[in-house]
Scaffold this active site. Structure first.
Site, mmCIF file in Angstrom:
data_model
loop_
_atom_site.group_PDB
_atom_site.id
_atom_site.type_symbol
_atom_site.label_atom_id
_atom_site.label_comp_id
_atom_site.label_asym_id
_atom_site.label_seq_id
_atom_site.Cartn_x
_atom_site.Cartn_y
_atom_site.Cartn_z
ATOM 1 C CG HIS A 61 135.876 -23.392 -11.200
ATOM 2 N ND1 HIS A 61 137.040 -22.691 -11.209
ATOM 3 C CD2 HIS A 61 134.913 -22.508 -10.830
ATOM 4 C CE1 HIS A 61 136.803 -21.429 -10.876
ATOM 5 N NE2 HIS A 61 135.510 -21.292 -10.644
ATOM 6 C CG HIS B 280 138.260 -19.950 -6.830
ATOM 7 N ND1 HIS B 280 137.357 -19.704 -7.834
ATOM 8 C CD2 HIS B 280 137.541 -20.515 -5.827
ATOM 9 C CE1 HIS B 280 136.151 -20.107 -7.460
ATOM 10 N NE2 HIS B 280 136.233 -20.612 -6.242
HETATM 11 C C1 BG6 Z 1 133.263 -18.602 -9.508
HETATM 12 C C2 BG6 Z 1 132.071 -18.414 -10.383
HETATM 13 O O1 BG6 Z 1 134.422 -18.801 -10.287
HETATM 14 O O2 BG6 Z 1 133.067 -19.728 -8.661
HETATM 15 C C3 BG6 Z 1 130.790 -18.274 -9.559
HETATM 16 O O3 BG6 Z 1 132.239 -17.258 -11.189
HETATM 17 C C4 BG6 Z 1 130.676 -19.420 -8.572
HETATM 18 O O4 BG6 Z 1 129.653 -18.205 -10.389
HETATM 19 C C5 BG6 Z 1 131.961 -19.569 -7.783
HETATM 20 O O5 BG6 Z 1 129.577 -19.132 -7.683
HETATM 21 C C6 BG6 Z 1 131.927 -20.774 -6.849
HETATM 22 O O6 BG6 Z 1 133.123 -20.860 -6.127
HETATM 23 P P1 BG6 Z 1 133.147 -21.518 -4.678
HETATM 24 O O7 BG6 Z 1 134.582 -21.493 -4.263
HETATM 25 O O8 BG6 Z 1 132.265 -20.685 -3.808
HETATM 26 O O9 BG6 Z 1 132.598 -22.918 -4.848
#
Ligand code: BG6
Length: 348
Positions: free
Chosen positions: A112, A50
């Site tokens: 990420h 994402h």
């Molecule tokens: C997720 C992880 O992919 O990303 C989580 O599994 C994390 O542990 C999250 O908290 C953070 O995403 P964002 O978009 O809130 O920074």
């Protein structure tokens, strides 16, 4: 699940989205990919990360390649170091059982944060076509060296073992800090630091690209923290800024650092998953991770998976184990994302 979709006939003329992490190491990623390829064509599989659906992550790429002033300095001749911090001030939020099988490296670094580094480090793609971009990114993933155990710090916050679903002797990391090397013409010798953790003092994801000091200091003698930098704040607010030196009014030729804000935005207007579901429905794979880069990312983190790096403990609301500071001390220390950036003026 893939076999089940196939047996029930639901895989026919369908697309499938697979959430990260894609496998839990290289071998399981290969096995997962093989079973997907039995039932789906390559263009029907959408591997979700994402972070790639976040507007400010796309802006990284846009800012780099749409501004002629960036490219000439975006290399080892001008960049001293790069750091990416993903800090979260909360814990595992009741997901202890899931987190036990993952840990910070598999949860956010392999996907990420290495994706973010690939966007920071990539050469310009031949054009805007999705595969041109993904080919360019793959070359960066392939140039990433396997991360060394000696250049990694793993931490666990005190209290993690009391979370529901967590083993009383868990060795799973809720914090990681590491130094990554990208061995290619553009980046050889430039350290890339990555730090991610739960129960840290603030929630925020920021990138700092620090430039070297001018080679000849006419005014101030070069001191740490006085060189130019680019700062990208990815969340919760969005910011792109450049750190520059200006003269303080008065008799003396002495300076201070100011931030030139190129872009500021209260947050991402469209939720990343909203954007990604829409794209998958339309069949547009631009913002999805391609399998070859996922394999390369697993190769990069392979040496530090399992318990090859000892766990250090840290208190909640601290910046993780002390060893994390030592890891980066020769490059001026970590830049801590601020708690809230919306009304910030000069960085000082
Ligand atoms: C997720 C992880 O992919 O990303 C989580 O599994 C994390 O542990 C999250 O908290 C953070 O995403 P964002 O978009 O809130 O920074």
């Amino acid at each position: 699940m893939v076999d089940g979709l196939s047996k029930s006939g639901s895989a026919k003329n369908a697309r499938v989205m697979v959430e990260k992490p894609f496998g839990s190491d290289l071998a399981s990623a290969q096995a997962l990919n093989e079973s997907l390829m039995k039932s789906f064509s390559p263009s029907a599989v959408f591997r979700v990360d994402h972070y790639l659906g976040k507007e400010p992550v796309q802006n990284l790429l846009y800012f780099r390649f749409a501004n002629a002033l960036v490219e000439p300095v975006w290399n080892r001749h001008y960049v001293a170091s790069v750091q990416v911090t993903m800090a979260e001030s909360f814990g595992v939020q009741g997901r202890g059982g899931m987190y036990e099988g993952v840990g910070a490296i598999r949860d956010v670094v392999q996907n990420h944060l290495l994706q973010v580094v690939s966007l920071l480090a990539t050469d310009a793609p031949a054009d805007g076509h999705p595969d041109a971009m993904r080919d360019a990114k793959l070359r960066v993933f392939e140039a990433m060296q396997p991360i060394s155990v000696d250049e990694t710090v793993r931490g666990q916050f005190s209290g993690y073992r009391d979370e529901p679903g967590v083993a009383p002797d868990s060795q799973v990391e809720t914090f990681v800090a590491l130094r990554l090397h990208i061995e290619n013409e553009r980046w050889a010798g430039v350290p890339f630091y990555i730090r991610a953790g739960k129960q840290l003092p603030v929630t925020g994801t920021e990138i700092m690209v620090k430039l070297k000091s001018p080679s000849h200091a006419v005014f101030d003698t070069a001191a740490p923290g006085q060189s130019n930098y680019f700062r990208f704040r990815i969340s919760p607010e969005v910011l792109i800024s450049v750190g520059a030196r200006v003269k303080v009014p008065g008799e003396v030729m002495a300076g201070e650092t100011v931030e030139l804000v190129a872009h500021r935005h209260p947050g991402d207007e469209m939720a990343p998953y909203e954007r990604l579901f829409g794209d998958a429905i339309l069949g547009d794979a631009s913002l999805f991770a391609r399998y070859d880069s996922i394999e390369a990312a697993w190769r990069t983190v392979a040496p530090i998976l399992g318990n090859t790096v000892p766990i250090r403990y840290y208190e909640s609301s601290s910046w993780g184990p002390e060893e994390s500071e030592q890891l980066i001390s020769r490059d001026g220390g970590w830049h801590a994302p601020v708690a809230k950036d919306a009304n910030e003026g000069n960085a000082g």
